[in-house]
Each structure stands twice: as C-alpha cells, then as structure tokens.
Design a protein around this motif. Sequence first.
Motif, PDB file in Angstrom:
ATOM      1  N   THR A  12       0.831  -1.200   0.000  1.00  0.00           N
ATOM      2  CA  THR A  12       0.000   0.000   0.000  1.00  0.00           C
ATOM      3  C   THR A  12       0.869   1.254   0.000  1.00  0.00           C
ATOM      4  O   THR A  12       2.019   1.220   0.447  1.00  0.00           O
ATOM      5  N   THR A  13       0.324   2.338  -0.513  1.00  0.00           N
ATOM      6  CA  THR A  13       0.986   3.641  -0.426  1.00  0.00           C
ATOM      7  C   THR A  13       0.262   4.556   0.556  1.00  0.00           C
ATOM      8  O   THR A  13       0.674   5.704   0.752  1.00  0.00           O
ATOM      9  N   LEU A  14      -0.799   4.041   1.172  1.00  0.00           N
ATOM     10  CA  LEU A  14      -1.606   4.872   2.067  1.00  0.00           C
ATOM     11  C   LEU A  14      -0.978   4.996   3.446  1.00  0.00           C
ATOM     12  O   LEU A  14      -0.395   4.041   3.958  1.00  0.00           O
ATOM     13  N   PRO A  15      -1.112   6.153   4.091  1.00  0.00           N
ATOM     14  CA  PRO A  15      -0.677   6.281   5.485  1.00  0.00           C
ATOM     15  C   PRO A  15      -1.633   5.500   6.389  1.00  0.00           C
ATOM     16  O   PRO A  15      -2.758   5.176   5.986  1.00  0.00           O
ATOM     17  N   PRO A  16      -1.228   5.176   7.607  1.00  0.00           N
ATOM     18  CA  PRO A  16      -2.053   4.356   8.504  1.00  0.00           C
ATOM     19  C   PRO A  16      -3.479   4.868   8.682  1.00  0.00           C
ATOM     20  O   PRO A  16      -4.427   4.083   8.750  1.00  0.00           O
ATOM     21  N   GLU A  17      -3.634   6.188   8.742  1.00  0.00           N
ATOM     22  CA  GLU A  17      -4.983   6.728   8.996  1.00  0.00           C
ATOM     23  C   GLU A  17      -5.928   6.514   7.815  1.00  0.00           C
ATOM     24  O   GLU A  17      -7.152   6.659   7.962  1.00  0.00           O
ATOM     25  N   LYS A  18      -5.408   6.155   6.653  1.00  0.00           N
ATOM     26  CA  LYS A  18      -6.259   5.906   5.492  1.00  0.00           C
ATOM     27  C   LYS A  18      -6.312   4.425   5.118  1.00  0.00           C
ATOM     28  O   LYS A  18      -6.761   4.076   4.019  1.00  0.00           O
ATOM     29  N   ALA A  19      -5.858   3.578   6.024  1.00  0.00           N
ATOM     30  CA  ALA A  19      -5.841   2.146   5.748  1.00  0.00           C
ATOM     31  C   ALA A  19      -7.226   1.642   5.368  1.00  0.00           C
ATOM     32  O   ALA A  19      -8.234   1.985   6.014  1.00  0.00           O
ATOM     33  N   GLY A  20      -7.305   0.853   4.322  1.00  0.00           N
ATOM     34  CA  GLY A  20      -8.574   0.279   3.883  1.00  0.00           C
ATOM     35  C   GLY A  20      -9.309   1.104   2.855  1.00  0.00           C
ATOM     36  O   GLY A  20     -10.289   0.633   2.262  1.00  0.00           O
ATOM     37  N   ASP A  74      -9.861   2.790  -2.776  1.00  0.00           N
ATOM     38  CA  ASP A  74     -10.072   3.628  -3.953  1.00  0.00           C
ATOM     39  C   ASP A  74      -9.045   4.761  -4.035  1.00  0.00           C
ATOM     40  O   ASP A  74      -8.839   5.353  -5.089  1.00  0.00           O
ATOM     41  N   GLU A  75      -8.366   5.035  -2.904  1.00  0.00           N
ATOM     42  CA  GLU A  75      -7.337   6.065  -2.886  1.00  0.00           C
ATOM     43  C   GLU A  75      -5.931   5.469  -2.975  1.00  0.00           C
ATOM     44  O   GLU A  75      -4.941   6.195  -3.053  1.00  0.00           O
ATOM     45  N   ASP A  76      -5.859   4.148  -2.957  1.00  0.00           N
ATOM     46  CA  ASP A  76      -4.553   3.492  -2.947  1.00  0.00           C
ATOM     47  C   ASP A  76      -3.974   3.403  -4.363  1.00  0.00           C
ATOM     48  O   ASP A  76      -4.668   3.660  -5.355  1.00  0.00           O
TER      49      ASP A  76
END
Length: 461
Positions: A177-185, A188-190
């Motif tokens: 993933t490239t998402l920070p922890p607060e955006k995990a899951g 659609d933003e990954d």
Amino acid sequence: MEMITTLALKERLAELHGQQVKLQGWIRNHRKQKNMGFIDFFDGTCFKNPQVVYDNNINNFEEIQALRVGAAITVVGTVVPSYKDPTTPEVQASEIILEGDCPEDYPLQPKRHSVEFLREIAYLRPRTRLFQAVFRVRSVASMAIHTYFQDRGYVYVHTPLITSNDAEGAGNTFTVTTLPPEKAGKYDEDFFGKPTSLAVTGQLEGETFAMAFSKIYTFGPTFRAENSNTKTHAAEFWMIEPEIAFCDLDQLMDVEEDFLKYLVKTVLEKCPDELGFLDSFAAGGKGKSGLVEKLSALADSKCARITHEEAITILRNSGKDWQFKPEYGQDTAKEHEKYLTEEYFHGPVFVYNWPKEIKAFYMYQNDDDKTVAAVDLLVPGSGELMGGSQRETRYDKLTTRMDELGISKESLDWYLNLRRFGGCTHAGFGMGFERLLMYLTGVDNIRDVIPYARTPMNCEF
C-alpha cells in the motif's frame, strides 16, 4: 606474469608449476614465524585455497608480517604444489602488496564461530568457509535448475511479485500500500485501487503461460507472512514452480523425480570440496555426517509411490508411540515423514491422493469426492521437499469448490476462463529453494542458506 584466480590456479596446477603468477584476495589467517610467514589466502573462486609462503628475503618483510586477518592483498609469486596436499597449490611470494587494511577488531578471527554469531554479522559471513561452501552450492544449484528446464524446452516466466489474489487461500500475505495508517482500507485512494499484496506463489499466472507454451517454469522470490520462528520458515524465500500442459499426476511425479536427481547429481559433480566440508561440519567437525552418502544414495534410488491412505495405514501399523497420532483425512507430521523415508522405505517417497479438505481449491478432485490428485515428495533428512498436483480443469467442479471455500470467482475470472478457452489436463509442482539447499548442504536452519534472512522481528541488512 599472469593475473589468475585461485580456481584457475587449482585447475592448471601442473601447467603453472614453477611459473610466476599474480593473485588478489583476502587473508583468512596469518601465521608468523621469526624468518617466514604463512598466509591462508582466498579470493572466493575456489574452496580449496592456496597457501602463500614468504620469507625474510621479501621486500618489506616487517610490514608484511604486520598484515592482519581480513586485509585485502595482491600476491606475486611462484607456483609450487603443497607438500601436504599435492592437489592444492602453494605460492612462494616474491611480493605482497596491501590493498585494503583491516583493524585488530575484525570480527572474523581464525577460530570457530557459532552460526548464531555469524547471523549478527551476515554482511561478513560469506567470507567464512562454511558460507563459502553454502553459497557456492546455492549458486551451482540455481544454475542447474535453469539448465534442467531450458534443456528440456521449458519457457522461463517472470510472474508478478505484487498481486491482488491469494492463490493458497491462506491469507498470510504482506499488504502492499501507499496509504498512510490513517487511510488504511480506503482502497479507492490506494496506488492500485484495490487490495494488493506480495505474491505467495506464481502458480496461477504460470498456468496461463502453460496454456500457451506447454511447459514453463518460474524461479523467483515468494513472500508469506507466517509468524513462525521455526528452522524451516522464512518470510521471504525462493520458489521453483514448473507448470506442464497435457500432464497428469503420474507424469508429474516422473518429472519431479528426474528433476531432483539431476540437481543432486550436478551438485555432487561440481561441488565435491564444498560437500566434503559440509559433511564434516554437519558432524561437528568429527568425521562425516553422512551428507554425501545420503545425496549419492538419492541420486541412485527409485522413489516409492503410495497414496495418503496407504501412508496412514503404514504409520498406524508401525507400532510406534506417536506424539501426533496418524489419522485418515488429516495431514502428516514431521515424525511421520521421518519414519516413512528413513525407517520404512529407506529413501524418498511420493505420497499422493491427499484429503480434499486440507488441500488448495485448484487441485483436481478425484472420483471418490474425498481426495484430490495432489502429491508431496518426502526425502530422508528433510521431509517434504516438493508439493504439486494435477489441476482441476472442470469448470463446474472448480467453481463449486471456490464457492465452498469462499474464494471470489469475480477476481479470478481470468483463471476460470482458462477452463473455458481450450483448457487441457495440466499439472505442476512447487519446491522451496531454501528447503532444497538445507537438504543439499546439511545446514539445518533456513536462515543459514539465504544471504539475508527475513523472519519475524528480523529485517536486518
């Protein structure tokens, strides 16, 4: 004067006798006397390394006597056979030049080090005799794998290391993933717009190429997030996965047996010095452990073949007091594999037709509706070395099994389409490369047959 490697020096000893040569490498040990010195020299190209001898007639005698273990040097000298071993060359030095100094606190002093200590300095352990042997065998075995398949018309396929499917259905994957922890899951933003992970196998993609090239193989890194601290598990390891069209289970076992024997024979032929050392190392330096004898026996043996049901019957009738009681319909344990290979068959054995409930969804379902056409190859000393199966080619059988296991048909529609678009009987197997190396070298911990081990709570170097 010829610049030469220690390997070429050993191979051309008779030709080079009395000739002047130049060598470049490192000092493994330096034994000093009043008027002369002896350097155990190595450059990594040959396991049996030459001894460099010098006396007080050499220029800068006192400076050369001060050279420390670990230092990089250039040696110019005359080739003579060693009086201890005529097959091992010796170089009587006329010049020794320091290329790179080494301090007194160099960790690899000439004494026996534990493998646990060497793991802590894994960036230096390739310089030790043990790991010179292990990683030379690794290199030779790697090449032998490619040679075996290439010479038999297989196409080498590079399957993806990032995937959106978990072919084994085990869920033990590393998320990408490239998402920070607060955006995990928030997929659609990954980066890929969907859940992705590091691949646990290249098999499914390999099947697509087998349906085009008939015979293919993969050989590359594989990742499994199993929180297991055993001697046989690592989070990153290498897998060999051939896939063969128009091949059933019996034919697959023929390929597996031929493949393993080829690898063993190649390593026996190309690494006799390394295997001789490893044989002694596995015995604690006292005699031989039986490693070379074991490998030679396998190369000449015929693998037995029994069904899983027959294996359980043999185990239950053995009279053994098992820690884990053998049960029909259940997996076997290490102690069962040891008994079958070392006490009952005294050699390698294929166990096939495994219970459906403990195997993967893609395996061909037998007519009894209880077993699948899967096979494990068990070998003495290591247990399971290869696992394979005939693949399920019947569309309805495969989709029903996926539904039973809750595996998404939508995400694997491309895999299902292989059954619709000119499908055929096909089969394949997987072999963990490090498991093979443990078998070939007698080294009993997977951390010591891979350059930099990735295990729970360990990602050094």
